[in-house]
Motif scaffolding. Structure first.
Motif, PDB file in Angstrom:
ATOM      1  N   ALA A 154       1.165  -0.443  -3.263  1.00 24.47           N
ATOM      2  CA  ALA A 154       0.233  -0.010  -2.217  1.00 24.47           C
ATOM      3  C   ALA A 154       0.901   0.981  -1.277  1.00 24.47           C
ATOM      4  CB  ALA A 154      -0.274  -1.221  -1.432  1.00 24.47           C
ATOM      5  N   LYS A 155       2.141   0.675  -0.890  1.00 28.55           N
ATOM      6  CA  LYS A 155       2.856   1.554   0.058  1.00 28.55           C
ATOM      7  C   LYS A 155       3.086   2.931  -0.562  1.00 28.55           C
ATOM      8  CE  LYS A 155       3.250  -1.298   3.423  1.00 28.55           C
ATOM      9  NZ  LYS A 155       2.472  -1.016   4.628  1.00 28.55           N
ATOM     10  N   PHE A 191       1.098   4.598  -2.436  1.00 24.40           N
ATOM     11  CA  PHE A 191      -0.119   5.399  -2.244  1.00 24.40           C
ATOM     12  C   PHE A 191      -0.339   5.703  -0.762  1.00 24.40           C
ATOM     13  CE2 PHE A 191      -0.897   3.985  -6.577  1.00 24.40           C
ATOM     14  CZ  PHE A 191      -1.378   5.162  -7.128  1.00 24.40           C
ATOM     15  N   GLU A 192       0.012   4.783   0.083  1.00 23.64           N
ATOM     16  CA  GLU A 192      -0.137   5.051   1.515  1.00 23.64           C
ATOM     17  C   GLU A 192       0.797   6.181   1.938  1.00 23.64           C
ATOM     18  OE1 GLU A 192       0.430   1.652   4.023  1.00 23.64           O
ATOM     19  OE2 GLU A 192       0.107   2.806   5.872  1.00 23.64           O
ATOM     20  N   CYS A 216      -0.166   9.730   1.161  1.00 25.89           N
ATOM     21  CA  CYS A 216      -1.225  10.235   2.059  1.00 25.89           C
ATOM     22  C   CYS A 216      -0.684  10.588   3.436  1.00 25.89           C
ATOM     23  CB  CYS A 216      -2.321   9.186   2.237  1.00 25.89           C
ATOM     24  SG  CYS A 216      -3.275   8.894   0.753  1.00 25.89           S
TER      25      CYS A 216
END
Lengths: 321, 321
Positions: free
Chosen positions: B116-117, B119-120, B123
């Motif tokens: 998840a991190k 992809f964060e 961004c």
């Protein structure tokens, strides 16, 4: 006027069709394992929330956002595949779990593949790039929260002293956050402003908490035929649900029920909990959360879709399975 | 003129500092488990490729792209945590693996959090939104490919007849794709045009394949003190590496070596493989891939950073650990 029941049925058909289009004909063990649970059906509630939220912001926008709605369903399924490994569950949606049909390594990878597809699909939806970037960020943060919620849930199984606040934090991460993201992402991609996006997030997270509390009640109260699940499994496994926490506060010891239970024993326990007011109190918390969810929608203009979103929150606390 | 060695050292320091800033002070078992392998060091080669690719497209752009570079390192670490569970490995980078220090459920979740991190963080980097969306899509597709590569790798362990083509496909997915994404994402976010982005991807994927073939050679040829790894573990485990495939083609039976081996036995086997020309041939394939990688860079304007990228490809096939 569409009823919620009709809407959800139409939506589930549409989502199922899309899932079959993308995952119905995949090759190789890994991709078949990824598709297995996805194709086993489900109520497709998170995509419904995404699409209704989008249409509540800008009617008709949901047509361009099906792939974003699928992204939420993919995310949900990835977490289920991994959770089933961790919890050692052997069946879900009436089919064997992925790690049971294949093996644990394949199930870890099958979940990881859906995880990637969730991020890919959200980028493939229509929408302004800036909104998509915000949606990707929100999905990423939500995934991390779901992991945290699952971690708390597992930790709670080793404890007897979980507080109501801790329970609500766990549930809001494990179940609420994804409904929050489902609603907010639908809104964001349809052009919602920050106030509306935040309201949709609050709608989703509170609906999700209500959903989970109702799930706990269903586990205890519904016959296996109704719910399709093993009745009172939470009690037998010593899960720290809101029911267990309120029972403990009232001096009801659930420890003796941490074993195989007959139907009569379960009925007996339900009567004890009812007489002490536990069931009613827990139900009140679920209803309150559904109320908070609906209230959050007050900043969204009136529309059929907003109406249906409100009905979803009611449905979450009134469903029997 | 910066040497590659200096550059990589400076880069590893910078990446380590950033990782410590974001993951050095996390709370709770889950986040500590997520940070464990990240903070255990590493050569940080994928972030180096991302940042050099960015500067090769637009000098100075890498300063805004550190978070994107971290994203590649997070992705790499998430796959390592999950692979270690699947492969049952107990140590990596000189520390116990996550599932050994905690448990398998925590390790699954710890990997999922880094996922998840990744992809964060991509961004959160600076860059045009449209480029970031393309970068997210590329990262997502790459993650699915890495899963496929790991799945093939596991399947190959149950087979004796893996072809060279199959091996190269597996390696290009398991190792090459992430280097391809590292280079292309750096370029994309720095404003590369499609031809340049594709060239950077080709540079990365071929470098990555060369890297992996060299890894196989190191496993067989390097002393444990040099490599920090158990010598000849691939042979002992019957892994279908390019060495094993070429040996089989020449009628050398490695099956008798699928057991604990003394140093003398390993030296004996190396001599057999050398005399048959296997080592030289495998090395030639690695060198050829490094050459293809460097050739792909011909569409990128000359610069110090492009020069260093080329040297990275050479370094991949000349390193001894």
């Amino acid at each position: 006027m569409t009823t919620l029941e009709d809407y959800l049925e139409m939506n589930a058909d549409r989502i199922d069709r899309m899932l079959h289009r993308y995952f119905g004909n995949v090759h190789g063990d890994l991709f078949r394992a990824s598709a297995h649970l996805l194709l086993a059906g489900g109520k497709r509630l998170r995509p419904a929330v995404t699409l209704l939220a989008a249409d509540a912001i800008q009617r008709g926008s949901s047509d361009d956002l099906i792939l974003a709605a699928l992204s939420l369903e993919l995310t949900h399924n990835f977490t289920l595949i991994h959770d089933d490994i961790m919890d050692g569950d052997t069946a879900r949606r009436g089919v064997p779990t992925v790690h049971t049909l294949w093996d644990e390594p394949t199930a870890i990878l099958a979940g990881d593949v859906l995880y990637a597809k969730a991020f890919e699909f959200i980028c493939l939806a229509e929408g302004a790039d800036a909104a998509k970037i915000r949606a990707v960020k929100m999905l990423a943060r939500t995934c991390a929260e779901i992991c945290e919620g699952q971690s708390m849930d597992m930790e709670f199984e080793r404890r007897e002293d979980v507080s109501e606040l801790e329970y609500l934090e766990m549930v809001s991460k494990k179940t609420g956050a994804l409904y929050g993201a489902a609603a907010a992402i639908g809104g964001l991609l349809a052009g919602a402003n920050p106030v509306q996006t935040d309201a949709l997030y609050q709608f989703g997270i509170n609906s999700g908490i209500a959903f989970q509390i109702q799930d706990d009640l269903i586990d205890l109260l519904a016959n296996t035929e109704e719910s399709g699940k093993d009745r009172a499994s939470d009690i037998r496994e010593g899960k720290q649900t809101l029911i267990a926490i309120r029972a403990r506060e009232k001096g009801i010891d659930l420890a003796p029920y941490r074993r195989p239970l007959s139907a009569a024993e379960i009925e007996g326990l339900v009567t004890i909990l009812q007489d002490a007011g536990v069931i009613e109190e827990v139900r009140a918390v679920a209803l309150e959360r559904a109320g908070v969810a609906k209230e959050a929608l007050s900043v969204i203009p009136e529309s059929v879709e907003k109406q249906l979103l409100g009905e979803i929150a009611d449905f979450f606390v009134n469903r029997g399975n």
